[in-house]
Design a protein around this motif. Structure first.
Motif, PDB file in Angstrom:
ATOM      1  N   THR A 184      -7.531   3.522 -11.415  1.00 32.67           N
ATOM      2  CA  THR A 184      -7.722   2.158 -10.678  1.00 32.67           C
ATOM      3  C   THR A 184      -8.762   1.379 -10.999  1.00 32.67           C
ATOM      4  O   THR A 184      -8.689   0.280 -11.354  1.00 32.67           O
ATOM      5  CB  THR A 184      -7.867   2.387  -9.160  1.00 32.67           C
TER       6      THR A 184
ATOM      7  N   SER B 203       5.775   3.265  -3.302  1.00 34.64           N
ATOM      8  CA  SER B 203       5.473   2.010  -3.087  1.00 34.64           C
ATOM      9  C   SER B 203       5.833   1.622  -1.607  1.00 34.64           C
ATOM     10  O   SER B 203       5.375   0.609  -1.197  1.00 34.64           O
ATOM     11  CB  SER B 203       6.278   1.052  -4.263  1.00 34.64           C
TER      12      SER B 203
ATOM     13  N   THR C  69      -3.023  -2.630  -9.622  1.00 33.92           N
ATOM     14  CA  THR C  69      -1.609  -2.399 -10.034  1.00 33.92           C
ATOM     15  C   THR C  69      -1.268  -1.182  -9.586  1.00 33.92           C
ATOM     16  O   THR C  69      -1.951   0.051  -9.831  1.00 33.92           O
ATOM     17  CB  THR C  69      -1.464  -2.829 -11.499  1.00 33.92           C
ATOM     18  N   ARG C  70       0.012  -0.891  -9.431  1.00 34.09           N
ATOM     19  CA  ARG C  70       0.721   0.468  -9.145  1.00 34.09           C
ATOM     20  C   ARG C  70       0.202   1.216 -10.542  1.00 34.09           C
ATOM     21  O   ARG C  70       0.790   0.904 -11.747  1.00 34.09           O
ATOM     22  CB  ARG C  70       2.146   0.180  -9.056  1.00 34.09           C
ATOM     23  N   TRP C  71      -0.107   2.499 -10.276  1.00 37.31           N
ATOM     24  CA  TRP C  71      -0.552   3.276 -11.675  1.00 37.31           C
ATOM     25  C   TRP C  71       0.591   3.642 -12.327  1.00 37.31           C
ATOM     26  O   TRP C  71       0.512   3.751 -13.553  1.00 37.31           O
ATOM     27  CB  TRP C  71      -1.205   4.483 -11.069  1.00 37.31           C
TER      28      TRP C  71
ATOM     29  N   SER D  25       3.299   1.754 -13.122  1.00 33.02           N
ATOM     30  CA  SER D  25       3.559   0.582 -13.925  1.00 33.02           C
ATOM     31  C   SER D  25       2.703   0.415 -15.056  1.00 33.02           C
ATOM     32  O   SER D  25       3.093   0.378 -16.124  1.00 33.02           O
ATOM     33  CB  SER D  25       3.460  -0.699 -13.173  1.00 33.02           C
TER      34      SER D  25
ATOM     35  N   GLY E 175      -0.204   4.725  -1.545  1.00 30.42           N
ATOM     36  CA  GLY E 175       0.670   3.952  -2.447  1.00 30.42           C
ATOM     37  C   GLY E 175       0.518   4.766  -3.796  1.00 30.42           C
ATOM     38  O   GLY E 175       1.062   4.103  -4.816  1.00 30.42           O
ATOM     39  N   THR E 176      -0.078   5.865  -3.750  1.00 28.93           N
ATOM     40  CA  THR E 176      -0.190   6.528  -5.189  1.00 28.93           C
ATOM     41  C   THR E 176       1.184   7.149  -5.452  1.00 28.93           C
ATOM     42  O   THR E 176       1.677   7.327  -6.628  1.00 28.93           O
ATOM     43  CB  THR E 176      -1.202   7.512  -4.998  1.00 28.93           C
TER      44      THR E 176
END
Length: 156
Positions: free
Chosen positions: A107, A21, A113-115, A117, A17-18
């Protein structure tokens, strides 16, 4: 001769997920995902594999040999650099290690949360709230460095 799995098995950033998404699945990829009981998201544009991938254990894919074709075909810029001898295997491993360490710090600071974002929010805050920017200088630096590394080495 370098096998992609040797470098990929040190990394996992494309699966955790890095970098993304989700991944778009064609009919064959959808079948492979369903065969391995991976969660599939149905969207207006088709089927997507949600990331982080449920088949990821640490940085290793437990279905590596039978993974969806979109996964098998993905080659990050770092892998391409090693394959065509613009970067050594050891340099690539150090790049992966550095990127994973920065990602861990981000993180720890922003949660799961998505980095990206968090990055957009942090850049907005940096422009509008100098006190917040001063108090979060390390996070801003890490987010900017992570963005630079991903754009340079991992988006294929």
């Amino acid at each position: 001769m370098l096998r992609p799995s040797e470098l990929c098995c040190d990394c996992g950033l494309c699966c955790d997920g890095t970098l993304f998404s989700s991944l778009s699945l064609d009919a064959v990829g959808l079948s492979a995902a369903r065969d391995h009981r991976l969660p599939v998201l149905q969207t207006h544009s088709g089927a997507n594999l949600a990331l982080p991938c449920a088949a990821l254990q640490g940085v290793l894919c437990r279905i590596y040999e039978g993974r969806p074709q979109c996964c098998a075909e993905y080659e990050c810029e770092l892998l391409l650099r090693v394959t065509d001898h613009r970067q050594s295997f050891e340099q690539a491993r150090k790049t992966i290690e550095a990127t994973r360490e920065i990602h861990r710090r981000v993180t720890a600071a922003v949660g799961r949360t998505r980095w990206w974002s968090a990055y957009r929010s942090a850049l907005d805050a940096e422009r509008t709230d100098s006190e917040w920017a001063r108090d979060n200088a390390d996070l801003l630096s890490d987010l900017k460095q992570l963005d630079k590394l991903i754009r340079r080495y991992f988006w294929g």
